[in-house]
Design an enzyme around this catalytic site. Structure first.
Site, PDB file in Angstrom:
ATOM      1  N   ARG A   1      -6.944   0.188  16.938  1.00  0.00           N
ATOM      2  CA  ARG A   1      -6.456  -1.123  15.520  1.00  0.00           C
ATOM      3  C   ARG A   1      -7.161  -2.496  15.538  1.00  0.00           C
ATOM      4  O   ARG A   1      -7.208  -3.078  15.221  1.00  0.00           O
ATOM      5  CB  ARG A   1      -5.903  -0.189  15.123  1.00  0.00           C
TER       6      ARG A   1
ATOM      7  N   ASN B   1      -2.643   0.474  19.425  1.00  0.00           N
ATOM      8  CA  ASN B   1      -2.699  -0.965  18.289  1.00  0.00           C
ATOM      9  C   ASN B   1      -4.726  -1.246  19.555  1.00  0.00           C
ATOM     10  O   ASN B   1      -5.311  -1.778  18.636  1.00  0.00           O
ATOM     11  CB  ASN B   1      -2.176  -2.143  19.571  1.00  0.00           C
TER      12      ASN B   1
ATOM     13  N   GLN C   1       0.381   8.331   6.970  1.00  0.00           N
ATOM     14  CA  GLN C   1       0.361   9.220   7.803  1.00  0.00           C
ATOM     15  C   GLN C   1       1.922   8.810   8.322  1.00  0.00           C
ATOM     16  O   GLN C   1       2.847   7.539   8.016  1.00  0.00           O
ATOM     17  CB  GLN C   1      -0.105   8.369   8.934  1.00  0.00           C
TER      18      GLN C   1
ATOM     19  N   GLY D   1       3.556   3.807  14.652  1.00  0.00           N
ATOM     20  CA  GLY D   1       4.223   3.488  13.736  1.00  0.00           C
ATOM     21  C   GLY D   1       4.784   2.975  13.659  1.00  0.00           C
ATOM     22  O   GLY D   1       5.439   2.780  12.237  1.00  0.00           O
ATOM     23  N   GLU D   2       5.183   1.006  14.589  1.00  0.00           N
ATOM     24  CA  GLU D   2       5.724   0.281  14.131  1.00  0.00           C
ATOM     25  C   GLU D   2       5.474  -0.159  12.785  1.00  0.00           C
ATOM     26  O   GLU D   2       6.525  -0.996  12.065  1.00  0.00           O
ATOM     27  CB  GLU D   2       6.447  -0.695  15.669  1.00  0.00           C
TER      28      GLU D   2
ATOM     29  N   SER E   1       0.851  -1.225  -0.074  1.00  0.00           N
ATOM     30  CA  SER E   1      -0.182  -0.288   0.373  1.00  0.00           C
ATOM     31  C   SER E   1       1.106   0.782   0.010  1.00  0.00           C
ATOM     32  O   SER E   1       0.819   2.210  -0.750  1.00  0.00           O
ATOM     33  CB  SER E   1      -1.263   0.408   1.398  1.00  0.00           C
TER      34      SER E   1
END
Length: 281
Positions: free
Chosen positions: A118, A115, A64, A80-81, A56
């Site tokens: 999401r 986390n 982001q 953002g890992e 993607s």
């Protein structure tokens, strides 16, 4: 540009300060300078999921930014890992980031919120993260609940998962046992039986209702074996009814007009809830 830490919110939008929404707030740094978040609550990352994310990013770009903080001459991931892992797969040498000023406690909180929002974290990882907030940073359950947008009873129940045998926790991490099933397993006080039933849940897909029925049979078997008192169908039915109405484990020990009623609870919130149910409001 370093953005000062601001109060944590309950969504991912709160993890990136609003004053850096345009690219003027971004900083370009070397990917090799970025270290993982040492407080990352998520211990398992799906290789397939990371590959899909990298595809993607390759197609649409990094929409982001990765959020980092300065640490010992380098940078540590705050949020953002997965994005960092994805751009490494793509072989990127440099990446746009947002640099924020956060403390260790906030580092864990932010990663946990990301986390949770999401739904990328399994219950065992969640429980361990709550425990770290409690043990390493001295946070009370109500403080943790406020940070992650849950109620205190939910936090307490999730943390109780860590009382289950290691084999059962492993099955939960693998996604073979759900949170509701794990909570029901906690009502069984024999670890050997817990493991046996957990294996059946994982292999045969037993439901919460199946676990309850097995527990009832186990309790009946114990009473028959002990011969402490004759089985009274009315007491047994009353025990089941009270457990269902109070939404917790209830024991009634009755013999010749005497005995006791034991009601389990695991937090102040659960205690208050039980009292309200008993009083009828």
């Amino acid at each position: 540009m370093v953005v000062k830490r601001r109060a944590l919110g309950k969504g991912l939008e709160a993890l990136i300060p609003s004053d850096i929404s345009d690219r003027s707030g971004y900083t370009t740094i070397s990917v090799s300078e970025i270290e993982p978040n040492p407080y990352q609550p998520r211990e398992r990352f799906s290789n397939e999921g990371i590959k899909e994310l990298s595809d993607s990013i390759a197609s649409k770009g990094l929409i982001q930014p990765i959020v980092v903080r300065k640490h010992n001459g380098k940078f540590q991931v705050v949020v953002g890992e997965r994005r960092l892992r994805a751009v490494k797969i793509l072989g990127w040498k440099y990446v746009d980031v947002v640099v924020v000023d956060v403390e260790d406690k906030d580092l864990l909180q932010m990663a946990l919120i990301e986390n949770l929002q999401r739904e990328d974290i399994n219950p065992v990882e969640m429980a361990r993260a709550y425990r770290r907030l409690s043990e390493e940073f001295g946070m009370k359950q109500e403080e943790i609940a406020e940070v992650v947008g849950k109620n205190r009873a939910t936090v307490a129940n999730v943390m109780r998962i860590l009382k289950l045998p290691d084999e059962v926790q492993e099955l939960i991490e693998e996604g073979r046992i759900g949170l509701s099933q794990a909570k029901e397993l906690l009502t069984i006080d024999d670890k050997r039986i817990i493991v046996e039933i957990a294996r059946e849940v994982a292999d045969k897909g037993l439901t919460v209702e199946n676990i309850i029925e097995k527990r009832k049979r186990l309790n009946r078997g114990r009473r028959e074996k002990s011969r402490v008192s004759e089985i009274d169908p009315e007491i047994e039915a009353l025990t089941d009814e009270m457990s269902r109405r109070l939404q917790t484990k209830v024991k009634i020990r009755y013999m010749k007009g005497r005995g006791k009623i034991i009601i389990d609870f695991y937090s102040d919130d659960e205690f208050s809830k039980i009292i309200r149910l008993i009083r009828g409001y």
